[in-house]
Design an enzyme around this catalytic site. Structure first.
Site, PDB file in Angstrom:
ATOM      1  N   ASP A  43       0.911  -1.272   0.013  1.00 18.80           N
ATOM      2  CA  ASP A  43       0.109   0.059  -0.003  1.00 18.80           C
ATOM      3  C   ASP A  43       0.833   1.301   0.068  1.00 18.80           C
ATOM      4  OD1 ASP A  43      -2.323   1.674   0.289  1.00 18.80           O
ATOM      5  OD2 ASP A  43      -3.111   0.071   1.605  1.00 18.80           O
TER       6      ASP A  43
ATOM      7  N   ASP B 276      -2.845   4.669  -2.253  1.00 20.36           N
ATOM      8  CA  ASP B 276      -3.779   5.297  -1.533  1.00 20.36           C
ATOM      9  C   ASP B 276      -4.050   6.844  -1.961  1.00 20.36           C
ATOM     10  OD1 ASP B 276      -4.868   5.321   1.494  1.00 20.36           O
ATOM     11  OD2 ASP B 276      -3.652   7.271   1.554  1.00 20.36           O
TER      12      ASP B 276
ATOM     13  N   GLU C 259      -6.190   4.483  -5.777  1.00 24.31           N
ATOM     14  CA  GLU C 259      -7.482   4.656  -5.213  1.00 24.31           C
ATOM     15  C   GLU C 259      -7.921   6.177  -5.390  1.00 24.31           C
ATOM     16  OE1 GLU C 259      -9.345   5.201  -0.421  1.00 24.31           O
ATOM     17  OE2 GLU C 259      -7.278   6.097  -0.928  1.00 24.31           O
TER      18      GLU C 259
ATOM     19  N   HIS D 218     -11.277  -1.652   3.714  1.00 24.72           N
ATOM     20  CA  HIS D 218     -11.126  -1.460   5.314  1.00 24.72           C
ATOM     21  C   HIS D 218     -11.803  -0.217   5.483  1.00 24.72           C
ATOM     22  CE1 HIS D 218      -8.238   0.685   2.875  1.00 24.72           C
ATOM     23  NE2 HIS D 218      -7.672   1.262   3.991  1.00 24.72           N
ATOM     24  N   ASP D 219     -12.249   0.417   4.619  1.00 25.47           N
ATOM     25  CA  ASP D 219     -12.764   1.864   4.768  1.00 25.47           C
ATOM     26  C   ASP D 219     -14.304   1.695   4.773  1.00 25.47           C
ATOM     27  OD1 ASP D 219     -10.599   3.303   5.042  1.00 25.47           O
ATOM     28  OD2 ASP D 219     -10.339   3.740   2.949  1.00 25.47           O
TER      29      ASP D 219
END
Ligand code: NOJ
Length: 551
Positions: free
Chosen positions: A100, A202, A244, A318-319
């Site tokens: 990540d 990210d 993302e 995870h969000d």
């Protein structure tokens, strides 16, 4: 579609949130050795790639999305040797590791920021974004942080504000500085040389910002920087890169992931997520799921990237809340609806991502008190909403529906205490339903959600039509049913899914009729699709035909 699909166009990715996956040493925090101990499970699931949420050195203000050293591992997760062992052990099982890459910002404890804040003429000052106070000595602009409050914090020592789009402990990097970009590329190459399979990037749509014009996402220099990154790092290698990009549209996705653009493999887009958010209170106000609006988004993306670019496919991460709680039914029809969601997603065109626990139908967590939450965003927003006059009960209902902690409770391996995640005290409570929803209960059960995921992931490996076939939507305005075909060289797959807990009677359009072979189904079903049929609650199936439609 190019003649030969890239390896990542045929792959399924599994996301691990290391803190919550498997704890090997009883300190209550998941770690790399824990992941290694579960690699056989992931091999048996059939996945090709693991996306690891950040494992780098970090004060963990945002659970690792605040990195203090890009080239070291957080001690609670392990060491660089542990990481190398993970890469090697995963490779033995045919699995690659995606790191990540969090490069919109660092931690305020990163040595770059420690240097930058010492003086206005500090050597690394310009690695970050500093502005003078406004004439009233307040923040330079009214930009807000995603985690609440202003996106600017005054650093008293030098009398200037620094930008942070997330917490004040996550200062934004200044991508306009070429030395900073060179440092990032050097670091990326260092990881690439360690044998990783690629990067998840990210909030990558924020790096080209022009903050003085109030532009943060999709800024003027974004695509220049991504092309430069590609040339300087993974361009010559065969890696999977996924950015993302909350701001992405099908049009901009063609810039990011267009075949000849030299940027990324694909982006994560969130239109199907944000369209379900409330106008005023965003995700903190539950809103019923609207299937017609959802299908409109999926169709736009599937059709918009039909000839170029590539889609990522995901229900959760995870969000986000747990898929079965958000889009299915986590009560009576949990098993049926989890399988339905999996079937709908895995037959779409793109690369599917499975978030840890989704493959066993893990649900949102019924926390009753704000003190049970750990997520910085949830905790900050609680204060902000209460200050804005909302009741605690209203906020808590929103948090139970959409807090990021729904996805972050420990992976449920067994009915043992804390779901078998740790022998110690977990950093966040396990979902009390771990006694019935867990891996051990499903491993040997052919009718389980886990078995359904194994089958779907396996089918993608063997069916070219599932990998690259054309997508054709049907029944777009139907409020309860999603229906589509995948088509390739005379082969055809029809997917039908009922998104409700009631029977649905359907008159099938001619294009969907025929007799074929059932690839997967969550109720008994023959391969015969006639003029009319009834779909049971949350029923879904995929049927393969090797001929043109009849009728
Ligand atoms: C997106 C990540 O997915 C999220 O978890 C994080 O808080 C923000 N970016 C900031 O890094």
């Amino acid at each position: 579609m190019p003649e030969n699909a890239a390896w990542w166009q045929k792959s399924t990715v599994y996301q691990i949130y290391p803190r919550s996956f498997a704890d090997s040493n009883g300190d209550g925090i998941g770690d790399i050795a824990g992941i290694v101990s579960r690699l056989d499970y992931l091999r048996d699931l059939g996945i090709d790639v693991i996306w690891l949420s950040p494992i780098f050195a970090s004060p963990m203000d945002d659970n690792g999305y605040d990195i203090s050293d890009y080239q070291d591992i957080a001690p609670e997760f392990g060491t660089l040797d542990d990481f190398d062992r993970l890469v090697a052990e995963a490779r033995k099982r045919g699995i690659g590791i995606l790191l990540d890459l969090v490069v919109n910002h660092t931690s305020d404890e990163h040595r770059w920021f420690r240097d930058a804040r010492t003086a206005r003429d500090a050597p690394l000052r310009d690695f970050y974004i500093w502005r003078d106070p406004a004439p009233d000595s307040g923040p330079p602009t009214d930009l807000k942080s995603v985690f609440g409050g202003p996106a600017w914090t005054l650093d008293p020592l030098t009398g200037q504000y620094y930008l942070h789009q997330f917490s004040r402990r996550q200062p934004d990097l200044n991508w306009d500085n070429p030395d900073l970009r060179a440092e990032i590329y050097r670091m990326m190459n260092w990881w690439q040389d360690r044998g990783i399979a690629g990067f998840r990037m990210d909030v990558i749509d924020l790096i080209g910002k022009d903050v003085d014009k109030g532009i943060t996402a999709d800024g003027p220099r974004l695509h220049d920087y991504l092309r430069e990154m590609h040339r300087s790092t993974f361009g010559g290698r065969d890696l999977l890169t996924v950015g993302e990009a909350w701001s992405a549209t099908p049009e901009s996705a063609l810039l990011y992931s267009g075949r000849d653009r030299g940027e990324l493999s694909m982006v994560f887009q969130f239109e199907h997520v944000t369209q379900q958010w409330h106008e005023t209170w965003g995700k903190w106000q539950p809103k019923p799921f609207d299937l017609v609006a959802f299908k409109r988004v999926i169709d736009r993306w599937q059709l918009g990237l039909a000839d170029d670019g590539w889609n990522s496919l995901f229900w959760g991460n995870h969000d986000l809340p747990r898929a079965v709680s958000k889009y299915g039914d986590d009560g009576q029809y949990r098993v049926e609806s989890a399988k339905m969601l999996a079937t709908v997603l895995h037959f779409l065109r793109g690369t599917p991502y499975v978030y840890q626990g989704e493959e066993i139908g893990m649900t949102n967590v019924p926390f009753q008190r704000i003190g049970q939450y750990r997520d910085i965003e949830t905790l900050n927003m609680y204060e902000e909403h209460l200050a804005a006059g909302r009741s605690a009960a209203a906020f808590m209902a929103g948090a139970r529906a959409n807090s990021r902690d729904n996805a972050r409770t420990p992976m449920q391996w067994s009915a043992e205490p804390h779901g078998g995640f740790t022998t110690g005290t977990p950093w966040i409570e396990a979902n009390p339903n771990h006694d019935r929803i867990n891996v051990a209960a499903q491993s040997d059960d052919d009718a389980s959600i886990l078995a359904c995921y194994r089958r779907l992931i396996g089918l993608r490996k063997t069916l070219p039509v599932m990998q690259t076939g054309r997508y054709a939507p049907h029944l777009s305005d139907h409020p309860a049913v999603m229906a589509y075909e995948r088509l390739l060289d005379g082969e055809r797959i029809v997917v039908l899914a009922n998104f409700t807990g009631a029977d649905v009677h359907l008159d099938l359009p001619d294009a969907l009729k025929g007799t074929g072979k059932v690839l997967i189904a969550n109720y008994p079903r023959s391969g015969d699709l006639g003029a009319a049929l009834t779909l049971a609650p949350f029923e879904a199936f995929a049927i393969a035909f090797d001929s043109k439609p009849t009728g």
